[in-house]
Scaffold this active site. Sequence first.
Site, PDB file in Angstrom:
ATOM      1  N   ARG A   1       0.804  -1.231   0.000  1.00 53.73           N
ATOM      2  CA  ARG A   1       0.000   0.000   0.000  1.00 53.73           C
ATOM      3  C   ARG A   1       0.828   1.268   0.000  1.00 53.73           C
ATOM      4  NH1 ARG A   1      -4.110  -1.697   4.905  1.00 53.73           N
ATOM      5  NH2 ARG A   1      -5.849  -2.265   3.588  1.00 53.73           N
TER       6      ARG A   1
ATOM      7  N   LYS B   1      -7.117  -4.678  -2.210  1.00 51.39           N
ATOM      8  CA  LYS B   1      -6.079  -3.808  -2.779  1.00 51.39           C
ATOM      9  C   LYS B   1      -6.597  -3.013  -3.985  1.00 51.39           C
ATOM     10  CE  LYS B   1      -2.388  -1.910  -4.200  1.00 51.39           C
ATOM     11  NZ  LYS B   1      -1.782  -0.765  -3.559  1.00 51.39           N
TER      12      LYS B   1
ATOM     13  N   CYS C   1      -0.184   2.650 -10.078  1.00 53.08           N
ATOM     14  CA  CYS C   1      -1.272   2.045  -9.301  1.00 53.08           C
ATOM     15  C   CYS C   1      -2.646   2.605  -9.659  1.00 53.08           C
ATOM     16  CB  CYS C   1      -1.002   2.254  -7.810  1.00 53.08           C
ATOM     17  SG  CYS C   1       0.440   1.373  -7.239  1.00 53.08           S
TER      18      CYS C   1
ATOM     19  N   TYR D   1       4.861  11.706 -12.087  1.00 50.76           N
ATOM     20  CA  TYR D   1       3.409  11.592 -11.932  1.00 50.76           C
ATOM     21  C   TYR D   1       2.922  12.205 -10.627  1.00 50.76           C
ATOM     22  CZ  TYR D   1       3.305   7.803  -8.485  1.00 50.76           C
ATOM     23  OH  TYR D   1       3.429   7.065  -7.330  1.00 50.76           O
TER      24      TYR D   1
HETATM   25  N1  LIG Z   1       5.246   1.609  -7.303  1.00 50.60           N
HETATM   26  C1  LIG Z   1       4.291   1.736  -6.427  1.00 50.60           C
HETATM   27  O1  LIG Z   1       4.054   2.814  -5.877  1.00 50.60           O
HETATM   28  C2  LIG Z   1       3.436   0.542  -6.026  1.00 50.60           C
HETATM   29  C3  LIG Z   1       2.644   0.624  -4.871  1.00 50.60           C
HETATM   30  C4  LIG Z   1       1.882  -0.473  -4.490  1.00 50.60           C
HETATM   31  C5  LIG Z   1       1.898  -1.629  -5.280  1.00 50.60           C
HETATM   32  N2  LIG Z   1       2.668  -1.679  -6.409  1.00 50.60           N
HETATM   33  C6  LIG Z   1       2.667  -2.924  -7.194  1.00 50.60           C
HETATM   34  O2  LIG Z   1       3.893  -3.607  -6.966  1.00 50.60           O
HETATM   35  C7  LIG Z   1       4.291  -4.319  -8.145  1.00 50.60           C
HETATM   36  C8  LIG Z   1       5.705  -3.937  -8.540  1.00 50.60           C
HETATM   37  O3  LIG Z   1       5.710  -2.558  -8.855  1.00 50.60           O
HETATM   38  P1  LIG Z   1       7.056  -1.709  -8.891  1.00 50.60           P
HETATM   39  O4  LIG Z   1       6.625  -0.287  -8.926  1.00 50.60           O
HETATM   40  O5  LIG Z   1       8.005  -2.177  -7.843  1.00 50.60           O
HETATM   41  O6  LIG Z   1       7.616  -2.155 -10.328  1.00 50.60           O
HETATM   42  P2  LIG Z   1       9.079  -1.833 -10.925  1.00 50.60           P
HETATM   43  O7  LIG Z   1       8.913  -1.801 -12.393  1.00 50.60           O
HETATM   44  O8  LIG Z   1       9.675  -0.671 -10.216  1.00 50.60           O
HETATM   45  O9  LIG Z   1       9.953  -3.119 -10.516  1.00 50.60           O
HETATM   46  C9  LIG Z   1       9.708  -4.386 -11.009  1.00 50.60           C
HETATM   47  C10 LIG Z   1      11.034  -5.122 -11.123  1.00 50.60           C
HETATM   48  O10 LIG Z   1      10.763  -6.473 -11.464  1.00 50.60           O
HETATM   49  C11 LIG Z   1      11.789  -6.943 -12.346  1.00 50.60           C
HETATM   50  N3  LIG Z   1      11.267  -8.124 -13.022  1.00 50.60           N
HETATM   51  C12 LIG Z   1      10.309  -8.226 -13.973  1.00 50.60           C
HETATM   52  N4  LIG Z   1      10.058  -9.514 -14.274  1.00 50.60           N
HETATM   53  C13 LIG Z   1      10.881 -10.259 -13.470  1.00 50.60           C
HETATM   54  C14 LIG Z   1      11.072 -11.649 -13.281  1.00 50.60           C
HETATM   55  N5  LIG Z   1      10.371 -12.572 -13.951  1.00 50.60           N
HETATM   56  N6  LIG Z   1      12.006 -12.037 -12.379  1.00 50.60           N
HETATM   57  C15 LIG Z   1      12.738 -11.137 -11.664  1.00 50.60           C
HETATM   58  N7  LIG Z   1      12.578  -9.804 -11.806  1.00 50.60           N
HETATM   59  C16 LIG Z   1      11.658  -9.383 -12.677  1.00 50.60           C
HETATM   60  C17 LIG Z   1      12.057  -5.748 -13.237  1.00 50.60           C
HETATM   61  O11 LIG Z   1      13.332  -5.850 -13.829  1.00 50.60           O
HETATM   62  C18 LIG Z   1      11.951  -4.588 -12.230  1.00 50.60           C
HETATM   63  O12 LIG Z   1      13.208  -4.252 -11.671  1.00 50.60           O
HETATM   64  C19 LIG Z   1       3.229  -4.001  -9.200  1.00 50.60           C
HETATM   65  O13 LIG Z   1       2.264  -4.999  -9.201  1.00 50.60           O
HETATM   66  C20 LIG Z   1       2.606  -2.699  -8.689  1.00 50.60           C
HETATM   67  O14 LIG Z   1       1.273  -2.538  -9.127  1.00 50.60           O
HETATM   68  C21 LIG Z   1       3.440  -0.630  -6.789  1.00 50.60           C
END
Ligand SMILES: NC(=O)c1ccc[n+]([C@@H]2O[C@H](COP(=O)([O-])OP(=O)(O)OC[C@H]3O[C@@H](n4cnc5c(N)ncnc54)[C@H](O)[C@@H]3O)[C@@H](O)[C@H]2O)c1
Length: 410
Positions: free
Chosen positions: A153, A205, A259, A318
């Site tokens: 979150r 979520k 998100c 953003y």
């Molecule tokens: N960024 C936010 O503020 C936020 C907040 C809450 C939830 N989320 C959720 O969390 C999840 C991740 O988001 P994020 O912002 O950290 O994404 P991100 O793009 O910053 O990071 C994802 C990472 O995963 C790696 N990756 C992709 N496929 C892979 C695999 N098969 N094996 C190993 N590594 C792999 C990528 O290289 C990347 O470094 C998403 O589902 C997003 O909706 C994000």
Amino acid sequence: MRNLGDNELKINIIGLGYIGLPTALMLTKGNYEIVGTDLNQKLISELADKCMRFSENGMEELLKEACNRDIRFTVEYEQADVYIVAVPTPYIKTSKKVDASYVIGAVTKILKVCPGDCVIVIESTISPGTIDRYIRPLIDGHEGVKLAHAPERIIPGKILFELENNSRIIGADTNEIGTLIKTIYQSFCKGTIVTTDIRTAEMIKVVENTYRDINIAFANELTKICKEAELNVYEIIRTANMHPRVNILSPGPGVGGHCISVDPWFLVGDYPGLANIILAARKINDSMPEYVLERISEIMEKEGINNISRIGLYGLTYKEDVDDIRESPTLQMLSIMKKHLASGIKVYDPYIKEKILENQFLEFKEFTENVDFIIIMVGHKQIIEQLDIIRNKIILDTRNVIEIEGVYRL
Ligand SMILES: NC(=O)c1ccc[n+]([C@@H]2O[C@H](COP(=O)([O-])OP(=O)(O)OC[C@H]3O[C@@H](n4cnc5c(N)ncnc54)[C@H](O)[C@@H]3O)[C@@H](O)[C@H]2O)c1
């Protein structure tokens, strides 16, 4: 799998982006062996050199501290007791459904190194039913592999504070697994941790982000109505919010990020015909960059400006005080302008240190010297603290953060 009481459960965090990396670093505070895995070799080398890819309060220090404790970074998946999967979950542009391919890819690789006796926790945001539809069939026949969902979150800009203090939800098939995962998160999280089943956790979520999207859309729709009615929407929202049961969020130039602008689409994709308010809200928020363009054009006419190259967009991210540009309203606006063959508008963002756009400045002073009309697209602290430099410009403040006489607003 070893028992919770056993020393040093091994946890492999898969995906080291905005969510996976801070989670891995925080987990080093517990008595666990932590391995962070990402497919991106360059990122892994940077982390091994204790270099952060994005800027976030306190993260660099935490990375250094964690490296002195028990953490390793690698491109390999390792055999472990618990996996925490934090890979991207975009939506499919045509069907609006969740694109679960990254999660499926990660779980498939986990099962290759650990075919039995582990818990796979999906942290990525997924649409309700994703685990049943795409992940359960993968673990079929893998005796001892358990599943859980622990959606995140936190908000960029306050990641570490919120990881420690937010409440969170854990969905699991049994109390035993729910309790195990809860105990692991309690090693750094002081907030209340509620356990439930997996589908409920998935829905909670997505509902949270959808609620915020709808509330912002309401504020944006009010903005358009108040413009037509020649009323001050900010005064109206501020005063309406004094009502003890009213809490309208702020209007703005659009909704970006990974998100709020993504997750509501999951419900639209899965429940077409039922997700009506949700779809309308998405459309209203997506219409805001175009609305800002209309405001720019009105102001240009009123102020007698006809040279687009003397106009500047302040802010590419953003939201304020972060360096994340995913789905940013400024980028959405630039792409609409490109379609209309309008080019030459200047751009600046203090958090974007490399040139990613043709007419982008890397120095604030140089940017302000080259524009007469500034559109504040993001309310970074930097501009609020340097108002004197832009005081004599024409300003459209889409975030309502500037207090200067004569500033235009949405
Ligand atoms: N960024 C936010 O503020 C936020 C907040 C809450 C939830 N989320 C959720 O969390 C999840 C991740 O988001 P994020 O912002 O950290 O994404 P991100 O793009 O910053 O990071 C994802 C990472 O995963 C790696 N990756 C992709 N496929 C892979 C695999 N098969 N094996 C190993 N590594 C792999 C990528 O290289 C990347 O470094 C998403 O589902 C997003 O909706 C994000």
